[in-house]
Motif scaffolding. Structure first.
Motif, PDB file in Angstrom:
ATOM      1  N   MET A 104      54.562 -53.575  -9.649  1.00  0.00           N
ATOM      2  CA  MET A 104      55.186 -54.098  -8.415  1.00  0.00           C
ATOM      3  C   MET A 104      54.473 -53.503  -7.195  1.00  0.00           C
ATOM      4  O   MET A 104      54.238 -52.305  -7.128  1.00  0.00           O
ATOM      5  N   SER A 105      54.104 -54.375  -6.229  1.00  0.00           N
ATOM      6  CA  SER A 105      53.403 -53.933  -5.035  1.00  0.00           C
ATOM      7  C   SER A 105      54.383 -53.443  -3.984  1.00  0.00           C
ATOM      8  O   SER A 105      55.547 -53.860  -3.946  1.00  0.00           O
ATOM      9  N   GLN A 106      53.871 -52.571  -3.098  1.00  0.00           N
ATOM     10  CA  GLN A 106      54.714 -52.051  -2.023  1.00  0.00           C
ATOM     11  C   GLN A 106      55.031 -53.124  -0.972  1.00  0.00           C
ATOM     12  O   GLN A 106      55.893 -52.918  -0.116  1.00  0.00           O
ATOM     13  N   ILE A 107      54.346 -54.289  -1.051  1.00  0.00           N
ATOM     14  CA  ILE A 107      54.648 -55.354  -0.091  1.00  0.00           C
ATOM     15  C   ILE A 107      55.424 -56.494  -0.734  1.00  0.00           C
ATOM     16  O   ILE A 107      55.541 -57.568  -0.164  1.00  0.00           O
ATOM     17  N   ASP A 108      55.933 -56.259  -1.958  1.00  0.00           N
ATOM     18  CA  ASP A 108      56.760 -57.293  -2.570  1.00  0.00           C
ATOM     19  C   ASP A 108      58.042 -57.497  -1.782  1.00  0.00           C
ATOM     20  O   ASP A 108      58.609 -58.589  -1.760  1.00  0.00           O
ATOM     21  N   TYR A 109      58.532 -56.428  -1.181  1.00  0.00           N
ATOM     22  CA  TYR A 109      59.758 -56.498  -0.387  1.00  0.00           C
ATOM     23  C   TYR A 109      59.426 -56.176   1.063  1.00  0.00           C
ATOM     24  O   TYR A 109      58.526 -55.388   1.356  1.00  0.00           O
ATOM     25  N   PHE A 110      60.172 -56.790   1.958  1.00  0.00           N
ATOM     26  CA  PHE A 110      59.891 -56.685   3.385  1.00  0.00           C
ATOM     27  C   PHE A 110      60.189 -55.282   3.898  1.00  0.00           C
ATOM     28  O   PHE A 110      61.263 -54.720   3.647  1.00  0.00           O
ATOM     29  N   THR A 111      59.247 -54.699   4.622  1.00  0.00           N
ATOM     30  CA  THR A 111      59.449 -53.439   5.328  1.00  0.00           C
ATOM     31  C   THR A 111      58.850 -53.572   6.724  1.00  0.00           C
ATOM     32  O   THR A 111      57.994 -54.430   6.970  1.00  0.00           O
ATOM     33  N   GLU A 112      59.284 -52.722   7.619  1.00  0.00           N
ATOM     34  CA  GLU A 112      58.714 -52.734   8.970  1.00  0.00           C
ATOM     35  C   GLU A 112      57.217 -52.469   8.928  1.00  0.00           C
ATOM     36  O   GLU A 112      56.435 -53.146   9.612  1.00  0.00           O
ATOM     37  N   GLU A 113      56.801 -51.529   8.109  1.00  0.00           N
ATOM     38  CA  GLU A 113      55.400 -51.131   8.055  1.00  0.00           C
ATOM     39  C   GLU A 113      54.506 -52.252   7.545  1.00  0.00           C
ATOM     40  O   GLU A 113      53.401 -52.485   8.061  1.00  0.00           O
ATOM     41  N   HIS A 114      54.952 -52.971   6.529  1.00  0.00           N
ATOM     42  CA  HIS A 114      54.119 -53.980   5.891  1.00  0.00           C
ATOM     43  C   HIS A 114      54.654 -55.399   6.126  1.00  0.00           C
ATOM     44  O   HIS A 114      54.478 -56.280   5.284  1.00  0.00           O
ATOM     45  N   SER A 115      55.275 -55.614   7.278  1.00  0.00           N
ATOM     46  CA  SER A 115      55.913 -56.908   7.533  1.00  0.00           C
ATOM     47  C   SER A 115      54.906 -58.062   7.512  1.00  0.00           C
ATOM     48  O   SER A 115      55.192 -59.135   6.962  1.00  0.00           O
TER      49      SER A 115
END
Length: 281
Positions: free
Chosen positions: A1-12
């Motif tokens: 699972m990638s760290q950008i699979d779910y929305f975050t402020e950092e990786h929006s």
């Protein structure tokens, strides 16, 4: 699972853009991807609040509600933010010496009558009559035959005919002229006057909030077409106008400012000359 699979402020940005399908149009991928990148960057830079976001949604909603078949508030918004002129500049990079484009404006009407060279386009008899003349040339200075020149302007009160149906004659201050072998054009109009863009909607309120005025400097519109040359959409602006350096839609270019010379030739009170230079397709 990638760290950008779910929305975050950092990786929006990555989270949104990676959701695009594999087989979509490449240009659409480029445009929307860049839009998301810059839009998210803007939100992060100003740390947009919930209240400000809701105000923006209300503003855009109101802007859409002002639009109909006679008024396009979103184009007005684009004009006043300089976007219309920027798109036009990018799309019409021309060789040195060619006449520069400027914003088309919302008041052009297809089908204006074709008139004999030298005819008057002023049908209401108001305003200060002005002789417009010049030549249509190619980049080498040769005259262009068969150039179609579509012209239009406001009346002496600062309104176009389509803004005042029933008050102004149809086709008032409009006409089409076609050049002969000498490339020469001439017609009688009026000396145009400065006028405000429609400011009774959301865009007008935005300008007021920004401490900006809604005024455009006086100008005559020209649309030049020919099968062998690039289309020119431009104005000529009256030298000395108060609003030349603060045009609400950023349409003024130095090369398009012309002198209006007072004359006393019969009914004509002013005369102005401008030579158009067309670039080949």
């Amino acid at each position: 699972m990638s760290q950008i699979d779910y929305f975050t402020e950092e990786h929006s940005v990555e989270s949104v853009n990676r959701r695009m399908g594999e087989d979509i149009d490449p240009r659409l991928r480029q445009v929307i991807g860049s839009l998301v990148k810059h839009l998210h960057g803007f939100v992060k830079e100003v740390e947009l609040t919930q209240a400000e976001w809701e105000l923006a949604i209300d503003f855009l909603t109101s802007t859409g509600q002002m639009c109909d078949d006679k008024r396009q508030e979103f184009i007005l918004l684009s004009d006043t933010l300089g976007v219309s002129m920027l798109v036009d500049a990018i799309q019409h990079r021309r060789p040195a010496g060619a006449t520069e484009n400027t914003v088309f404006g919302p008041f052009h009407v297809d089908g204006a009558p074709e008139l004999p060279m030298g005819a008057s386009i002023s049908l209401d008899g108001k305003g200060e009559p002005c002789r417009y003349q010049g030549r249509v040339l190619d980049l080498e200075g040769h005259p262009i035959e068969g150039a179609r020149i579509d012209v239009w302007s406001d009346n002496s009160d600062g309104f176009y005919d389509i803004q005042q149906p029933g008050q102004q004659p149809e086709w008032n201050n409009r006409g089409v002229f076609v050049t002969a072998a000498d490339g020469y054009y001439e017609f009688i109009g009026i000396k145009p006057v400065s006028y405000p863009i429609p400011d009774d909607g959301p865009v007008g309120k935005l300008l007021e909030s920004l401490g900006r005025h809604p005024w455009r400097p006086a100008h005559m519109h020209f649309l030049l077409t020919h099968p062998d040359y690039e289309r020119i959409v431009t104005h000529t602006f009256v030298a000395g106008d108060t609003y030349l350096t603060s045009d609400a839609v950023f349409g003024v270019k130095d090369s398009l400012i012309v002198d209006y010379v007072p004359v006393n030739t019969g009914m004509v009170k002013w005369q102005t000359r401008f030579d158009f230079v067309m670039a080949p397709k």
